[in-house]
Motif scaffolding. Structure first.
Motif, PDB file in Angstrom:
ATOM      1  N   UNK A 179      28.570  79.386 -16.875  1.00  0.00           N
ATOM      2  CA  UNK A 179      26.817  79.433 -16.484  1.00  0.00           C
ATOM      3  C   UNK A 179      26.528  78.692 -17.884  1.00  0.00           C
ATOM      4  N   UNK A 180      25.354  77.161 -17.854  1.00  0.00           N
ATOM      5  CA  UNK A 180      24.881  76.590 -18.919  1.00  0.00           C
ATOM      6  C   UNK A 180      23.606  76.654 -19.208  1.00  0.00           C
ATOM      7  N   UNK A 181      22.720  77.476 -19.497  1.00  0.00           N
ATOM      8  CA  UNK A 181      20.912  77.736 -19.143  1.00  0.00           C
ATOM      9  C   UNK A 181      20.782  76.022 -20.770  1.00  0.00           C
ATOM     10  N   UNK A 182      20.446  75.501 -20.101  1.00  0.00           N
ATOM     11  CA  UNK A 182      19.698  74.259 -21.544  1.00  0.00           C
ATOM     12  C   UNK A 182      18.736  73.706 -21.135  1.00  0.00           C
ATOM     13  N   UNK A 219      18.172  81.413 -10.361  1.00  0.00           N
ATOM     14  CA  UNK A 219      18.705  81.019  -9.048  1.00  0.00           C
ATOM     15  C   UNK A 219      20.202  79.819  -9.147  1.00  0.00           C
ATOM     16  N   UNK A 220      19.563  78.838  -9.895  1.00  0.00           N
ATOM     17  CA  UNK A 220      19.963  77.817  -9.567  1.00  0.00           C
ATOM     18  C   UNK A 220      21.376  78.341 -10.701  1.00  0.00           C
ATOM     19  N   UNK A 221      21.071  78.866 -12.092  1.00  0.00           N
ATOM     20  CA  UNK A 221      22.777  78.652 -13.058  1.00  0.00           C
ATOM     21  C   UNK A 221      23.578  79.407 -11.785  1.00  0.00           C
ATOM     22  N   UNK A 222      23.062  80.822 -10.665  1.00  0.00           N
ATOM     23  CA  UNK A 222      23.583  81.307  -9.939  1.00  0.00           C
ATOM     24  C   UNK A 222      24.559  80.491  -8.730  1.00  0.00           C
ATOM     25  N   UNK A 223      24.062  79.689  -8.790  1.00  0.00           N
ATOM     26  CA  UNK A 223      24.154  78.964  -7.088  1.00  0.00           C
ATOM     27  C   UNK A 223      24.986  77.843  -7.786  1.00  0.00           C
ATOM     28  N   UNK A 224      24.153  76.840  -8.723  1.00  0.00           N
ATOM     29  CA  UNK A 224      25.251  75.696  -9.545  1.00  0.00           C
ATOM     30  C   UNK A 224      25.589  76.181 -10.579  1.00  0.00           C
ATOM     31  N   UNK A 225      25.259  77.016 -11.293  1.00  0.00           N
ATOM     32  CA  UNK A 225      25.978  76.866 -12.437  1.00  0.00           C
ATOM     33  C   UNK A 225      25.539  75.865 -13.395  1.00  0.00           C
ATOM     34  N   UNK A 226      25.300  75.154 -13.870  1.00  0.00           N
ATOM     35  CA  UNK A 226      23.747  74.253 -14.363  1.00  0.00           C
ATOM     36  C   UNK A 226      21.988  74.060 -14.639  1.00  0.00           C
ATOM     37  N   UNK A 227      21.603  74.187 -15.577  1.00  0.00           N
ATOM     38  CA  UNK A 227      20.234  73.920 -15.555  1.00  0.00           C
ATOM     39  C   UNK A 227      19.266  73.499 -16.707  1.00  0.00           C
ATOM     40  N   UNK A 281      19.247  70.194  -6.750  1.00  0.00           N
ATOM     41  CA  UNK A 281      18.299  71.505  -6.750  1.00  0.00           C
ATOM     42  C   UNK A 281      16.671  71.711  -7.826  1.00  0.00           C
ATOM     43  N   UNK A 282      16.736  70.437  -8.891  1.00  0.00           N
ATOM     44  CA  UNK A 282      15.360  70.579  -9.802  1.00  0.00           C
ATOM     45  C   UNK A 282      14.132  69.142  -8.351  1.00  0.00           C
TER      46      UNK A 282
END
Length: 452
Positions: free
Chosen positions: A128-131, A164-172, A332-333
């Protein structure tokens, strides 16, 4: 995702515990501030008990006298404690195993669009990439400005949406909330008007307080050096990199730094929509070689730090996995990954005056031209033009002939063209003899905790 404590709980302090003038004198005279003194001065300043002119004096004393490693570490922790700290520990694999998050920070440069292809590239390996990113101030737009050129895309997400996006997509990639290190926001504005921006302890603590507060497990720093970077000298860049790696290490974040060259712009575009377009080309397996090289190098560092040293990010650019994650991340965004990007209403071509080999392309000049065309902003309130910017048709080492295009200038306001072209006067050196040109390395050094 939650905060450990509310800012009010963290900022409780005894206003009479210390005299700020005594602390200023201590640092002015080259002394060391204790952890309790640092905790107090940051909390007091955030709460308005220490005046701007007093913190200005403290910042200048730090600029002139410096700080020891433990002081900078305490200062950074106090900045983090002024607000909330994010928590991604709920991110698990299908088997219930902990998923290590990885993040990247760049000190900024001309044409630096690396975050755009990098986040989905790393995420496609299950990391996961929380940017959390910002908007630009200066040469070109920031990461959020670039992405906002995509129709429908939105930067503002709630903590719940982000998780939710990190969990489902992996990057935000989204805007940082006001709750992260509010002391930094206040001090950053003060440094900007008091001639203390260059203080490396304050630069490092500003960057790292926000990155550590974001809650990432691993962090890779891209510290740029050269004409188009904030750090002009190799020594200063290395000092900043070492300081930030030390801060991350002290905070329990696996941190490494790459020192990278910024004499020439990255890629062939400097702007907003045109940098998104170039990033998509990279995700499609193409794009400029230098953008690909740096994207892969940073991805390898992030994946290694997250426990996947054998992952092959270069292959993931070629086989479409990274592009798939990009499309899902944008959608997703609220963005349309297939939409046509904005284009500028006017364009103008700057051509070569002589034939020969390009020996220099000044990154700063290109950045100023892009800013003058409307791609950047002078004040945080200014709007940016999505389609404005500079397309470059040559890089150092390329052969050119007289009359060949060097740059294409793009803007919605034709009146901006003349000053932008003026900025590019002398930006390109051409050797008429056409001899071979040695193009320096892009990645100049790597610094890890073992090097401190």
């Amino acid at each position: 995702m939650s905060a450990e404590q509310t800012p009010a709980e963290k900022n409780s302090f005894d206003p009479q515990a210390f005299d700020v003038v005594d602390l200023i004198r201590t640092k002015r005279d080259g002394g060391r501030l204790s952890q309790s003194e640092i905790d107090w001065v940051i909390a007091a300043y955030t709460a308005g008990r220490v005046a701007d002119e007093q913190m200005s004096a403290m910042a200048m004393a730090i600029l002139l006298r410096g700080m020891r490693r433990d002081e900078i570490s305490h200062w950074t922790r106090a900045m983090i404690a002024s607000g909330e700290r994010m928590d991604f520990s709920s991110l698990k694999t299908a088997e219930g195993a902990w998923r290590r998050t990885a993040d990247k920070h760049s000190t900024g440069g001309v044409g630096d669009k690396i975050t755009l292809p990098l986040a989905p590239l790393v995420a496609c390996f299950g990391v996961p990439v929380p940017q959390l990113s910002g908007r630009g101030l200066g040469h070109t737009g920031g990461t959020l400005d670039k992405l906002e050129s995509i129709p429908g895309w939105r930067a503002a997400l709630s903590n719940e949406e982000m998780l939710t996006q990190l969990d489902e997509v992996g990057a935000v990639i989204c805007a940082a909330g006001a709750g992260l290190a509010p002391a930094d926001k206040k001090l950053y504005a003060l440094r900007d008007v008091t001639g203390t921006v260059e203080a490396i302890p304050l630069i490092a603590s500003s960057i790292m307080s926000k990155k550590i507060a974001e809650g990432t497990d691993a962090l890779v720093l891209d510290v740029k050096v050269g004409s188009g970077a904030f750090m002009k000298s190799r020594d200063d860049a290395e000092e900043l990199a070492r300081t930030m790696v030390a801060l991350g290490t002290d905070a329990g974040v696996a941190t490494t730094a790459l020192i990278t060259a910024m004499e020439a712009p990255l890629g062939l575009t400097a702007g907003n929509a045109i940098e998104v377009q170039e990033s998509v080309e990279v995700l499609a397996g193409g794009g400029p070689a230098d953008v690909v090289e740096l994207t892969v190098a940073l991805a390898q560092e992030m994946l290694t730090a997250a426990g996947m040293p054998d992952a092959d990010p270069a292959q993931a650019l070629q086989d479409g996995r990274a592009m798939d994650t990009w499309r899902r991340m944008i959608a997703a965004q609220g963005g349309d990954p297939e939409a046509t990007l904005p284009t500028a209403a006017h364009q103008h071509t700057v051509t070569a005056g002589v034939s020969g080999t390009v020996t220099r392309l000044d990154a700063m000049a290109v950045g100023i031209a892009a800013w003058r065309l409307g791609a950047g902003r002078a004040r945080k309130e200014d709007a940016v033009q999505a389609g404005a910017g500079v397309r470059m048709h040559v890089k150092p080492g390329d052969d050119v002939t007289a009359g060949q295009p060097l740059f294409t200038l793009l803007t919605d306001e034709e009146s901006r063209m003349a000053r932008a072209e003026e900025a590019l006067d002398g930006a390109v050196d051409v050797d008429a003899d056409g001899g071979p040109v040695e193009v320096g390395d892009l990645v100049l050094d790597r610094i890890s905790a073992e090097d401190l």
